[in-house]
Scaffold this motif. Structure first.
Motif, PDB file in Angstrom:
ATOM      1  N   GLN A   1      40.546  45.963  84.449  1.00  0.00           N
ATOM      2  CA  GLN A   1      41.253  44.729  84.108  1.00  0.00           C
ATOM      3  C   GLN A   1      41.605  44.043  85.424  1.00  0.00           C
ATOM      4  OE1 GLN A   1      42.169  43.628  80.890  1.00  0.00           O
ATOM      5  NE2 GLN A   1      42.956  41.747  81.821  1.00  0.00           N
ATOM      6  N   HIS A   2      41.442  42.709  85.489  1.00  0.00           N
ATOM      7  CA  HIS A   2      41.620  41.986  86.751  1.00  0.00           C
ATOM      8  C   HIS A   2      42.601  40.829  86.584  1.00  0.00           C
ATOM      9  CE1 HIS A   2      37.961  44.112  88.051  1.00  0.00           C
ATOM     10  NE2 HIS A   2      37.449  43.736  86.892  1.00  0.00           N
ATOM     11  N   ARG A   3      43.394  40.611  87.622  1.00  0.00           N
ATOM     12  CA  ARG A   3      44.283  39.449  87.692  1.00  0.00           C
ATOM     13  C   ARG A   3      44.175  38.874  89.109  1.00  0.00           C
ATOM     14  NH1 ARG A   3      49.194  37.375  85.355  1.00  0.00           N
ATOM     15  NH2 ARG A   3      49.134  39.043  83.804  1.00  0.00           N
ATOM     16  N   ASP A   4      43.803  37.593  89.202  1.00  0.00           N
ATOM     17  CA  ASP A   4      43.694  36.916  90.491  1.00  0.00           C
ATOM     18  C   ASP A   4      44.681  35.757  90.511  1.00  0.00           C
ATOM     19  OD1 ASP A   4      41.536  38.507  91.554  1.00  0.00           O
ATOM     20  OD2 ASP A   4      40.244  37.529  90.080  1.00  0.00           O
ATOM     21  N   ARG A   5      45.702  35.892  91.363  1.00  0.00           N
ATOM     22  CA  ARG A   5      46.806  34.934  91.420  1.00  0.00           C
ATOM     23  C   ARG A   5      46.604  33.954  92.577  1.00  0.00           C
ATOM     24  NH1 ARG A   5      51.425  39.234  92.102  1.00  0.00           N
ATOM     25  NH2 ARG A   5      52.652  37.381  92.595  1.00  0.00           N
ATOM     26  N   PHE A   6      46.882  32.674  92.310  1.00  0.00           N
ATOM     27  CA  PHE A   6      46.756  31.642  93.341  1.00  0.00           C
ATOM     28  C   PHE A   6      48.000  30.772  93.296  1.00  0.00           C
ATOM     29  CE2 PHE A   6      45.402  28.055  95.732  1.00  0.00           C
ATOM     30  CZ  PHE A   6      44.352  28.466  96.531  1.00  0.00           C
ATOM     31  N   HIS A   7      48.678  30.674  94.437  1.00  0.00           N
ATOM     32  CA  HIS A   7      49.936  29.938  94.531  1.00  0.00           C
ATOM     33  C   HIS A   7      49.684  28.551  95.105  1.00  0.00           C
ATOM     34  CE1 HIS A   7      54.359  29.650  95.066  1.00  0.00           C
ATOM     35  NE2 HIS A   7      54.022  28.881  96.091  1.00  0.00           N
ATOM     36  N   PHE A   8      50.121  27.541  94.369  1.00  0.00           N
ATOM     37  CA  PHE A   8      50.070  26.159  94.851  1.00  0.00           C
ATOM     38  C   PHE A   8      51.483  25.752  95.260  1.00  0.00           C
ATOM     39  CE2 PHE A   8      46.469  26.553  92.047  1.00  0.00           C
ATOM     40  CZ  PHE A   8      45.460  25.816  92.669  1.00  0.00           C
ATOM     41  N   SER A   9      51.689  25.528  96.547  1.00  0.00           N
ATOM     42  CA  SER A   9      53.030  25.198  97.031  1.00  0.00           C
ATOM     43  C   SER A   9      53.486  23.831  96.560  1.00  0.00           C
ATOM     44  CB  SER A   9      53.053  25.243  98.567  1.00  0.00           C
ATOM     45  OG  SER A   9      52.827  26.553  99.022  1.00  0.00           O
ATOM     46  N   ARG A  10      52.506  22.924  96.310  1.00  0.00           N
ATOM     47  CA  ARG A  10      52.889  21.590  95.883  1.00  0.00           C
ATOM     48  C   ARG A  10      51.845  21.050  94.901  1.00  0.00           C
ATOM     49  NH1 ARG A  10      53.138  16.385  99.798  1.00  0.00           N
ATOM     50  NH2 ARG A  10      50.897  16.773  99.676  1.00  0.00           N
ATOM     51  N   ILE A  11      52.239  20.961  93.643  1.00  0.00           N
ATOM     52  CA  ILE A  11      51.416  20.348  92.606  1.00  0.00           C
ATOM     53  C   ILE A  11      51.943  18.939  92.345  1.00  0.00           C
ATOM     54  CG2 ILE A  11      50.920  20.370  90.119  1.00  0.00           C
ATOM     55  CD1 ILE A  11      49.189  22.330  91.543  1.00  0.00           C
ATOM     56  N   ILE A  12      51.057  17.957  92.385  1.00  0.00           N
ATOM     57  CA  ILE A  12      51.405  16.572  92.044  1.00  0.00           C
ATOM     58  C   ILE A  12      50.860  16.317  90.646  1.00  0.00           C
ATOM     59  CG2 ILE A  12      51.314  14.167  92.773  1.00  0.00           C
ATOM     60  CD1 ILE A  12      52.551  16.060  94.848  1.00  0.00           C
ATOM     61  N   PHE A  13      51.731  16.153  89.673  1.00  0.00           N
ATOM     62  CA  PHE A  13      51.286  16.158  88.282  1.00  0.00           C
ATOM     63  C   PHE A  13      50.352  14.996  87.939  1.00  0.00           C
ATOM     64  CE2 PHE A  13      55.232  18.767  87.820  1.00  0.00           C
ATOM     65  CZ  PHE A  13      54.595  19.919  87.402  1.00  0.00           C
ATOM     66  N   TRP A  14      50.544  13.822  88.524  1.00  0.00           N
ATOM     67  CA  TRP A  14      49.697  12.689  88.158  1.00  0.00           C
ATOM     68  C   TRP A  14      48.345  12.742  88.866  1.00  0.00           C
ATOM     69  CZ3 TRP A  14      47.519   9.263  91.581  1.00  0.00           C
ATOM     70  CH2 TRP A  14      48.079   9.176  92.850  1.00  0.00           C
ATOM     71  N   ARG A  15      48.274  13.489  89.967  1.00  0.00           N
ATOM     72  CA  ARG A  15      47.085  13.420  90.814  1.00  0.00           C
ATOM     73  C   ARG A  15      46.169  14.617  90.648  1.00  0.00           C
ATOM     74  NH1 ARG A  15      48.666  12.765  96.831  1.00  0.00           N
ATOM     75  NH2 ARG A  15      48.846  15.030  96.778  1.00  0.00           N
ATOM     76  N   ASP A  16      46.723  15.810  90.454  1.00  0.00           N
ATOM     77  CA  ASP A  16      45.905  17.018  90.412  1.00  0.00           C
ATOM     78  C   ASP A  16      45.165  17.136  89.081  1.00  0.00           C
ATOM     79  OD1 ASP A  16      46.691  17.662  92.970  1.00  0.00           O
ATOM     80  OD2 ASP A  16      48.378  18.888  92.308  1.00  0.00           O
ATOM     81  N   ILE A  17      44.081  17.908  89.098  1.00  0.00           N
ATOM     82  CA  ILE A  17      43.191  18.034  87.944  1.00  0.00           C
ATOM     83  C   ILE A  17      43.421  19.391  87.286  1.00  0.00           C
ATOM     84  CG2 ILE A  17      40.786  18.018  87.173  1.00  0.00           C
ATOM     85  CD1 ILE A  17      40.141  16.447  89.756  1.00  0.00           C
ATOM     86  N   PHE A  18      43.768  19.382  85.984  1.00  0.00           N
ATOM     87  CA  PHE A  18      44.119  20.598  85.267  1.00  0.00           C
ATOM     88  C   PHE A  18      43.130  20.849  84.139  1.00  0.00           C
ATOM     89  CE2 PHE A  18      47.930  18.669  86.939  1.00  0.00           C
ATOM     90  CZ  PHE A  18      48.611  19.716  87.522  1.00  0.00           C
ATOM     91  N   PRO A  19      42.789  22.111  83.882  1.00  0.00           N
ATOM     92  CA  PRO A  19      41.956  22.422  82.716  1.00  0.00           C
ATOM     93  C   PRO A  19      42.789  22.516  81.442  1.00  0.00           C
ATOM     94  CG  PRO A  19      42.427  24.431  83.907  1.00  0.00           C
ATOM     95  CD  PRO A  19      43.083  23.317  84.681  1.00  0.00           C
ATOM     96  N   GLY A  20      42.128  22.396  80.292  1.00  0.00           N
ATOM     97  CA  GLY A  20      42.789  22.603  79.013  1.00  0.00           C
ATOM     98  C   GLY A  20      43.992  21.706  78.818  1.00  0.00           C
ATOM     99  N   GLY A  21      45.060  22.266  78.255  1.00  0.00           N
ATOM    100  CA  GLY A  21      46.261  21.499  77.961  1.00  0.00           C
ATOM    101  C   GLY A  21      47.335  21.584  79.023  1.00  0.00           C
ATOM    102  N   PHE A  22      47.009  22.079  80.220  1.00  0.00           N
ATOM    103  CA  PHE A  22      48.027  22.266  81.257  1.00  0.00           C
ATOM    104  C   PHE A  22      48.592  20.933  81.754  1.00  0.00           C
ATOM    105  CE2 PHE A  22      45.889  26.417  81.589  1.00  0.00           C
ATOM    106  CZ  PHE A  22      47.001  27.249  81.583  1.00  0.00           C
ATOM    107  N   ALA A  23      47.750  19.895  81.823  1.00  0.00           N
ATOM    108  CA  ALA A  23      48.222  18.606  82.338  1.00  0.00           C
ATOM    109  C   ALA A  23      49.375  18.068  81.515  1.00  0.00           C
ATOM    110  CB  ALA A  23      47.075  17.601  82.370  1.00  0.00           C
ATOM    111  N   ASP A  24      49.308  18.219  80.201  1.00  0.00           N
ATOM    112  CA  ASP A  24      50.368  17.714  79.330  1.00  0.00           C
ATOM    113  C   ASP A  24      51.584  18.642  79.305  1.00  0.00           C
ATOM    114  OD1 ASP A  24      48.839  15.496  78.589  1.00  0.00           O
ATOM    115  OD2 ASP A  24      47.881  16.587  76.944  1.00  0.00           O
ATOM    116  N   ALA A  25      51.353  19.945  79.417  1.00  0.00           N
ATOM    117  CA  ALA A  25      52.442  20.907  79.233  1.00  0.00           C
ATOM    118  C   ALA A  25      53.286  21.130  80.480  1.00  0.00           C
ATOM    119  CB  ALA A  25      51.869  22.239  78.764  1.00  0.00           C
ATOM    120  N   LEU A  26      52.671  21.202  81.653  1.00  0.00           N
ATOM    121  CA  LEU A  26      53.374  21.655  82.853  1.00  0.00           C
ATOM    122  C   LEU A  26      54.534  20.759  83.276  1.00  0.00           C
ATOM    123  CD1 LEU A  26      50.421  23.007  85.033  1.00  0.00           C
ATOM    124  CD2 LEU A  26      52.313  24.321  84.085  1.00  0.00           C
ATOM    125  N   PRO A  27      54.420  19.428  83.238  1.00  0.00           N
ATOM    126  CA  PRO A  27      55.552  18.612  83.720  1.00  0.00           C
ATOM    127  C   PRO A  27      56.851  18.856  82.968  1.00  0.00           C
ATOM    128  CG  PRO A  27      53.564  17.277  83.544  1.00  0.00           C
ATOM    129  CD  PRO A  27      53.252  18.591  82.893  1.00  0.00           C
TER     130      PRO A  27
END
Length: 400
Positions: free
Chosen positions: A21-47
């Motif tokens: 079983q694998h887990r690969d974690r990636f930390h984004f220190s600064r996400i800009i919600f209007w500018r960054d590109i999200f898969p699935g429903g993350f763009a609507d949910a995260l803000p």
């Protein structure tokens, strides 16, 4: 002008291979919600998510990375493989292993390209190469956790993060063999070293070196805290001045086994100290089923008899006890095994998984990677290196 919502977010890519079983974690220190590109429903949910809140979505194979295509599997002639383009001497390709695409001279690759391809072996007079993404055939789960909401501010243009690309690029998938073949990873002389001299002499000298920065050390500690429990009897294998065990783990009895007695004496977490050269004598000086857990921090790359050592660790652990191995991307060059330096970064987790598998003493295997955390500003390598050193962990549970 409207001020933009921002946040620090950790994404985790979760998937399962035939091996683990694998887990690969990636930390984004600064996400800009209007500018960054999200898969699935993350763009609507995260803000709208609160700090500490987590969202998870499942994705079929070929959604976050390009679909598997048989066109990306093709034959080349031997003269089309040239390691010198990447500054290396000619090496023998091993089936199942990964190599930089730039060594392949074809219409689908270009010189100096570092993205990996998998070598599949010979077919008649040809060499078969696979340019598909190593995750192309795996369904995956993507999890996002809001680490911290940042103060909104005005953002004008700038580069954007493609989340799916960032979390799947430059490694995830390389720790697993292809689903229809094993990795030929231990062939030849993988455990040779530049310095084959007495290890007790080399490590008897105080090197006073931390191979990773403070943020990476904290990550290692947090992994141990998650997998260990208070009151355990723990074997700290290849121990030194720090066992990287949290003070919140109350009542631990920690036995440190290492080469430098002075370093062991400086480690206040240890209840017992044992000096032993595992490269000279792989047998552990402990009784069967003596420990509840074992850890090995930033040292597995120096073992020249790793499978025997892992078999011994399984012997001294109680059934179900975890053995957790952590490492990063720096080491003592004279003492690291040759194979370690030849492998791709994530491929080294595959090597450690092979140690677990071939020892025959462990089940429920897992791997985890952590990338993208900010490097502390007081670190000597800051600001030249802005990101913390990556952390890789592989663990399994002792069989009965």
């Amino acid at each position: 002008m409207e001020r933009t919502k921002r946040a620090s977010i950790e994404f985790s890519l979760i998937w399962k291979s035939l091996q683990a079983q694998h887990r690969d974690r990636f930390h984004f220190s600064r996400i800009i919600f209007w500018r960054d590109i999200f898969p699935g429903g993350f763009a609507d949910a995260l803000p709208g998510m609160a700090q500490g809140e987590e969202r998870t979505e499942d994705f079929d194979a070929g959604v976050l990375v390009p679909c598997f295509s048989s066109r990306n599997v093709f034959p080349v002639m031997e003269f089309q493989i040239d390691f010198r383009s990447h500054g290396k001497t000619q090496l023998e390709l091993r089936p199942g292993r990964f190599y930089p695409r730039g060594i392949v001279q074809s219409p689908y690759t270009f010189p100096k390209e570092t993205r990996p391809f998998r070598y599949l072996g010979r077919k008649g007079s040809h060499l078969m190469v696979d340019l598909n993404h190593p995750l192309a055939e795996y369904p995956v789960t993507l999890s996002a956790r809001v680490v911290e909401h940042l103060d909104p501010q005005v953002e004008r243009g700038g580069l954007c993060n493609d989340i799916a690309f960032s979390v799947t690029d430059n490694g995830p998938g390389l720790q697993a063999g292809r689903q229809d073949m094993d990795m030929d990873i231990l062939h030849g002389s993988p455990f040779s070293r530049v310095d084959e001299g007495d290890d007790t002499v080399f490590y008897g000298i105080d090197h006073f070196v931390d191979h990773v920065d403070a943020a990476a050390l904290s990550t290692i500690t947090s992994i141990y805290s998650r997998l260990l429990k208070p009151g355990m009897m723990v074997l700290d294998l290849m121990s030194s001045r720090d066992s990287h065990l949290s003070g919140d783990l109350d009542g631990l009895s920690v036995t440190g086994l290492g080469l430098n007695q002075d370093d062991l004496e400086k480690n206040g977490r240890l209840s017992e100290r044992v000096t032993c050269d595992l490269n000279l004598e792989p047998r552990l000086p402990f009784q069967d089923a003596e420990f509840d857990a074992a850890v090995c921090s930033l040292s597995v790359e120096y073992l020249i008899e790793p499978i025997r050592v892992f078999r011994e660790v399984a012997r001294v652990l109680r059934p179900g006890a975890p053995f957790i191995v952590t490492f990063s991307n720096r080491w003592f060059q004279p003492k690291v095994i040759a194979l370690w330096t030849e492998l791709q970064l994530f491929e080294r987790m595959g090597l450690v998984l092979e140690y677990f598998r071939k020892s025959g003493g462990f089940g429920n295997l897992n791997s985890e990677s952590v990338r993208g955390l900010p490097r502390p500003v007081d670190d000597p390598s800051f600001p030249d290196l802005r990101e913390s050193d990556p952390v890789f962990a592989v663990w399994g549970e002792a069989l009965s």
